[in-house]
Design a protein around this motif. Structure first.
Motif, mmCIF file in Angstrom:
data_model
loop_
_atom_site.group_PDB
_atom_site.id
_atom_site.type_symbol
_atom_site.label_atom_id
_atom_site.label_comp_id
_atom_site.label_asym_id
_atom_site.label_seq_id
_atom_site.Cartn_x
_atom_site.Cartn_y
_atom_site.Cartn_z
ATOM 1 N N CYS A 54 0.568 -1.330 -0.095
ATOM 2 C CA CYS A 54 -0.002 -0.106 0.083
ATOM 3 C C CYS A 54 0.803 1.390 0.044
ATOM 4 N N GLY A 55 2.266 1.181 0.081
ATOM 5 C CA GLY A 55 3.149 2.123 0.188
ATOM 6 C C GLY A 55 2.939 2.665 1.377
ATOM 7 N N ILE A 56 2.749 2.141 2.670
ATOM 8 C CA ILE A 56 2.601 2.739 4.045
ATOM 9 C C ILE A 56 3.678 2.731 4.696
ATOM 10 N N LEU A 57 4.429 1.467 4.649
ATOM 11 C CA LEU A 57 5.716 0.973 5.083
ATOM 12 C C LEU A 57 6.802 0.496 4.219
ATOM 13 N N VAL A 58 7.987 0.896 4.573
ATOM 14 C CA VAL A 58 9.470 0.316 3.938
ATOM 15 C C VAL A 58 9.960 -0.743 4.826
ATOM 16 N N ASP A 59 10.574 -1.696 4.083
ATOM 17 C CA ASP A 59 11.221 -2.816 4.734
ATOM 18 C C ASP A 59 12.814 -2.714 4.524
ATOM 19 N N GLU A 60 13.627 -3.122 5.539
ATOM 20 C CA GLU A 60 14.628 -3.279 5.363
ATOM 21 C C GLU A 60 15.497 -4.847 5.832
ATOM 22 N N ARG A 61 16.197 -5.215 5.059
ATOM 23 C CA ARG A 61 16.539 -6.713 5.523
ATOM 24 C C ARG A 61 17.869 -6.529 6.304
#
Length: 111
Positions: A54-61
C-alpha cells in the motif's frame, strides 16, 4: 495514495496495531511484532507485506530479519493520521506496545 486506498489498508486489526506500534517506536522487526501481537511469523509477515504494498511501510533486511518503518514519502496527511492515532490510542494497543518495547530491549531478542 488516495484516502480510500489508505483506509482500506488499515481496515484490519492486525495491520492497524502493527502500524501504530511501528509509528510509536520508529521501526520494528518482524520477530518483535510477532511477540507483541502474539502471532506467528507467516501471519505477521503477510500483514506487513500488505502495508508495504500500500506504500505505507518500507522494509529493510538485516541478516535473516526484516525491519519495517513508515515510508519516508508517505503523504503528510497520511503520516499525520498515523502519528495522531498512535499518540492518542494507548488503550487500543498499549499492551502490545509494552510487549514490543520489552522485546526490543531484551538481550534475548531474536534480532
Amino acid at each position: 495514495m488516495n484516502p480510500c486506498t489508505f483506509f482500506k489498508c488499515l481496515a484490519d486489526d492486525t495491520r492497524l496495531k502493527s502500524l501504530l506500534l511501528i509509528a510509536k517506536t520508529g521501526e520494528a522487526c518482524v520477530c518483535d511484532l510477532m511477540e507483541a501481537l502474539a502471532l506467528d511469523q507467516p501471519k505477521t509477515s503477510r500483514h506487513l507485506a500488505q502495508l508495504r504494498k500500500c506504500g505505507i511501510l518500507v522494509d529493510e533486511r538485516r541478516g535473516k530479519w526484516v525491519f519495517y518503518k513508515l515510508h519516508p514519502t508517505l503523504p503528510k496527511w497520511a503520516h499525520d493520521i498515523i502519528v495522531n492515532a498512535a499518540e492518542h490510542n494507548d488503550t487500543y494497543f498499549g499492551d502490545a506496545l509494552k510487549k514490543l518495547v520489552s522485546s526490543q530491549s531484551s538481550t534475548l531478542s531474536c534480532c
